[in-house]
Write a protein that holds these residues in place. Structure first.
Motif, PDB file in Angstrom:
ATOM      1  N   VAL A  93       0.855  -1.186   0.000  1.00  0.00           N
ATOM      2  CA  VAL A  93       0.000   0.000   0.000  1.00  0.00           C
ATOM      3  C   VAL A  93       0.889   1.234   0.000  1.00  0.00           C
ATOM      4  CG1 VAL A  93      -1.970  -1.138   1.071  1.00  0.00           C
ATOM      5  CG2 VAL A  93      -0.257  -0.080   2.523  1.00  0.00           C
ATOM      6  N   THR A  94       0.524   2.218  -0.815  1.00  0.00           N
ATOM      7  CA  THR A  94       1.431   3.344  -1.062  1.00  0.00           C
ATOM      8  C   THR A  94       0.743   4.689  -0.818  1.00  0.00           C
ATOM      9  OG1 THR A  94       0.842   3.286  -3.417  1.00  0.00           O
ATOM     10  CG2 THR A  94       2.783   2.043  -2.751  1.00  0.00           C
ATOM     11  N   PRO A  95       0.332   4.976   0.414  1.00  0.00           N
ATOM     12  CA  PRO A  95      -0.393   6.223   0.672  1.00  0.00           C
ATOM     13  C   PRO A  95       0.535   7.429   0.833  1.00  0.00           C
ATOM     14  CG  PRO A  95      -0.158   4.995   2.699  1.00  0.00           C
ATOM     15  CD  PRO A  95       0.424   4.131   1.617  1.00  0.00           C
ATOM     16  N   THR A 120       5.423   2.037  10.521  1.00  0.00           N
ATOM     17  CA  THR A 120       5.733   0.738  11.121  1.00  0.00           C
ATOM     18  C   THR A 120       4.527   0.158  11.847  1.00  0.00           C
ATOM     19  OG1 THR A 120       6.669   1.874  13.055  1.00  0.00           O
ATOM     20  CG2 THR A 120       8.201   1.204  11.341  1.00  0.00           C
ATOM     21  N   ASP A 121       3.762   1.006  12.524  1.00  0.00           N
ATOM     22  CA  ASP A 121       2.570   0.517  13.235  1.00  0.00           C
ATOM     23  C   ASP A 121       1.536  -0.035  12.258  1.00  0.00           C
ATOM     24  OD1 ASP A 121       3.729   1.258  15.606  1.00  0.00           O
ATOM     25  OD2 ASP A 121       2.502   3.056  15.890  1.00  0.00           O
ATOM     26  N   THR A 122       1.313   0.673  11.161  1.00  0.00           N
ATOM     27  CA  THR A 122       0.312   0.202  10.205  1.00  0.00           C
ATOM     28  C   THR A 122       0.799  -1.025   9.448  1.00  0.00           C
ATOM     29  OG1 THR A 122       1.110   1.861   8.614  1.00  0.00           O
ATOM     30  CG2 THR A 122      -0.840   2.420   9.911  1.00  0.00           C
ATOM     31  N   ALA A 123       2.081  -1.093   9.132  1.00  0.00           N
ATOM     32  CA  ALA A 123       2.605  -2.284   8.458  1.00  0.00           C
ATOM     33  C   ALA A 123       2.418  -3.516   9.325  1.00  0.00           C
ATOM     34  CB  ALA A 123       4.087  -2.088   8.117  1.00  0.00           C
ATOM     35  N   THR A 124       2.631  -3.357  10.625  1.00  0.00           N
ATOM     36  CA  THR A 124       2.441  -4.477  11.559  1.00  0.00           C
ATOM     37  C   THR A 124       0.966  -4.838  11.685  1.00  0.00           C
ATOM     38  OG1 THR A 124       4.418  -3.854  12.805  1.00  0.00           O
ATOM     39  CG2 THR A 124       2.805  -5.256  13.914  1.00  0.00           C
ATOM     40  N   LYS A 125       0.115  -3.834  11.840  1.00  0.00           N
ATOM     41  CA  LYS A 125      -1.320  -4.080  12.000  1.00  0.00           C
ATOM     42  C   LYS A 125      -1.917  -4.716  10.757  1.00  0.00           C
ATOM     43  CE  LYS A 125      -5.715  -1.711  12.910  1.00  0.00           C
ATOM     44  NZ  LYS A 125      -6.347  -0.402  13.232  1.00  0.00           N
ATOM     45  N   VAL A 130       4.119  -1.157   3.677  1.00  0.00           N
ATOM     46  CA  VAL A 130       3.583   0.202   3.656  1.00  0.00           C
ATOM     47  C   VAL A 130       4.652   1.151   3.127  1.00  0.00           C
ATOM     48  CG1 VAL A 130       2.777   2.135   5.064  1.00  0.00           C
ATOM     49  CG2 VAL A 130       1.931  -0.170   5.515  1.00  0.00           C
ATOM     50  N   VAL A 131       4.305   1.899   2.110  1.00  0.00           N
ATOM     51  CA  VAL A 131       5.173   2.950   1.575  1.00  0.00           C
ATOM     52  C   VAL A 131       4.486   4.277   1.878  1.00  0.00           C
ATOM     53  CG1 VAL A 131       6.236   3.937  -0.501  1.00  0.00           C
ATOM     54  CG2 VAL A 131       6.041   1.447  -0.254  1.00  0.00           C
ATOM     55  N   LEU A 132       4.969   4.983   2.897  1.00  0.00           N
ATOM     56  CA  LEU A 132       4.401   6.278   3.269  1.00  0.00           C
ATOM     57  C   LEU A 132       5.174   7.357   2.521  1.00  0.00           C
ATOM     58  CD1 LEU A 132       2.496   8.062   4.850  1.00  0.00           C
ATOM     59  CD2 LEU A 132       4.024   7.865   6.833  1.00  0.00           C
ATOM     60  N   LYS A 133       4.541   7.898   1.493  1.00  0.00           N
ATOM     61  CA  LYS A 133       5.227   8.809   0.589  1.00  0.00           C
ATOM     62  C   LYS A 133       5.420  10.183   1.208  1.00  0.00           C
ATOM     63  CE  LYS A 133       2.162   7.884  -2.622  1.00  0.00           C
ATOM     64  NZ  LYS A 133       1.412   7.693  -3.883  1.00  0.00           N
ATOM     65  N   GLY A 134       6.299  10.957   0.597  1.00  0.00           N
ATOM     66  CA  GLY A 134       6.611  12.298   1.059  1.00  0.00           C
ATOM     67  C   GLY A 134       8.110  12.498   1.084  1.00  0.00           C
ATOM     68  N   ALA A 135       8.530  13.656   1.611  1.00  0.00           N
ATOM     69  CA  ALA A 135       9.967  13.873   1.771  1.00  0.00           C
ATOM     70  C   ALA A 135      10.532  12.772   2.664  1.00  0.00           C
ATOM     71  CB  ALA A 135      10.214  15.243   2.390  1.00  0.00           C
ATOM     72  N   ALA A 182      10.968  -4.853  -3.687  1.00  0.00           N
ATOM     73  CA  ALA A 182      10.421  -4.078  -4.802  1.00  0.00           C
ATOM     74  C   ALA A 182      10.061  -2.665  -4.361  1.00  0.00           C
ATOM     75  CB  ALA A 182       9.188  -4.779  -5.371  1.00  0.00           C
ATOM     76  N   ALA A 183       9.469  -2.547  -3.172  1.00  0.00           N
ATOM     77  CA  ALA A 183       9.107  -1.227  -2.660  1.00  0.00           C
ATOM     78  C   ALA A 183      10.344  -0.385  -2.371  1.00  0.00           C
ATOM     79  CB  ALA A 183       8.257  -1.373  -1.406  1.00  0.00           C
ATOM     80  N   THR A 184      11.331  -0.996  -1.733  1.00  0.00           N
ATOM     81  CA  THR A 184      12.538  -0.256  -1.369  1.00  0.00           C
ATOM     82  C   THR A 184      13.306   0.191  -2.602  1.00  0.00           C
ATOM     83  OG1 THR A 184      12.715  -1.518   0.689  1.00  0.00           O
ATOM     84  CG2 THR A 184      14.681  -0.363  -0.048  1.00  0.00           C
ATOM     85  N   LEU A 185      13.526  -0.722  -3.530  1.00  0.00           N
ATOM     86  CA  LEU A 185      14.252  -0.368  -4.750  1.00  0.00           C
ATOM     87  C   LEU A 185      13.451   0.612  -5.592  1.00  0.00           C
ATOM     88  CD1 LEU A 185      16.614  -0.687  -6.678  1.00  0.00           C
ATOM     89  CD2 LEU A 185      15.546  -2.777  -7.562  1.00  0.00           C
ATOM     90  N   GLY A 186      12.129   0.422  -5.657  1.00  0.00           N
ATOM     91  CA  GLY A 186      11.305   1.340  -6.433  1.00  0.00           C
ATOM     92  C   GLY A 186      11.388   2.761  -5.917  1.00  0.00           C
ATOM     93  N   VAL A 187      11.309   2.927  -4.607  1.00  0.00           N
ATOM     94  CA  VAL A 187      11.419   4.265  -4.014  1.00  0.00           C
ATOM     95  C   VAL A 187      12.780   4.869  -4.320  1.00  0.00           C
ATOM     96  CG1 VAL A 187      11.586   5.503  -1.810  1.00  0.00           C
ATOM     97  CG2 VAL A 187       9.711   3.892  -2.202  1.00  0.00           C
TER      98      VAL A 187
END
Length: 225
Positions: A93-95, A120-125, A130-135, A182-187
């Protein structure tokens, strides 16, 4: 209009709204695909929400899936139903902060004050990547170390930039990377491409499609060390 993509035509129930037949059509063909990306530009029509639920909540074996944009906003309208328990854990999920606020019930300010903790809390739940976008985008996955992007590029805040990121991640999933990688490399690739675009041009006037032309160079540089 892009000529390169291969696509699966989907039925509309109304202009901008996808019928339940669209979910059936995807499910009938999903075994042919190595990854799935849903949410970019699909809108928030009630019919589309039903289509999304039918697709994600089905008992079909979905490939690794990226859930972005309007798909996240539609899941946020689930009325307290634990949507994260209804579809496979191989999802990403990429919010952005606003979408994360809607998904969690927190305020955007609360999300921004503790970005790492929220991710981290939402990834665990949710038991999802979880990819939390932004700076300095945050990537958090159950069982993996939380990663923080080194990039804080205003040029990446342009409309559609997140769609490009979602596409990069989906492509890496299709190439066989596990969701966390994939998420880490993509970011990271998305951030490098952003630097290639804004370093010579500055932040003003950057559009999302500029990232596409810089992406091959970002991949080449990364491969070259």
């Amino acid at each position: 209009r892009a000529a390169e993509p291969t696509y699966l035509p989907l039925a509309e129930s109304s202009p901008g709204g996808y019928s339940s037949q669209a979910a059936s059509h995807i499910l009938e063909n999903v075994a042919e695909y190595n990854s799935l990306l849903i949410g970019c530009g699909i809108g928030q029509a009630p019919e589309t929400r039903k289509m999304l639920h039918r697709l994600l909540y089905s008992e079909a074996s979905l490939p690794p899936t990226v859930i972005d944009a309007d798909a996240l906003n539609l899941l946020a309208l689930s009325g307290g139903i634990p949507w994260w328990e209804r579809f496979p854990d191989n999802a990403i999920v990429t919010p952005h902060p606003g979408e994360m606020a809607r998904l969690t019930g927190l305020s955007p300010n609360t999300v921004q004050k503790d970005r790492i903790g929220t991710a981290t809390d939402t990834a665990t739940k949710w038991n999802k990547v979880v990819v939390l976008k932004g700076a300095h985008t945050i990537i958090s996955s159950p069982g993996h170390q939380t990663m923080v992007s080194p990039f804080a590029n205003p040029g990446l805040a342009t409309a559609g930039s997140g769609d490009v990121l979602a596409g990069i991640i989906a492509s890496l999933l299709a190439q066989g990377l596990i969701p966390h990688d994939a998420a880490t490399l993509g970011v990271y690739l998305h951030g490098i491409a952003g630097e290639f675009v804004t370093n010579p041009l500055g932040n003003t006037g950057v559009i999302a499609s500029d990232l596409l032309t810089a992406l091959p160079q970002a991949i080449k540089d990364l491969r070259g060390g």
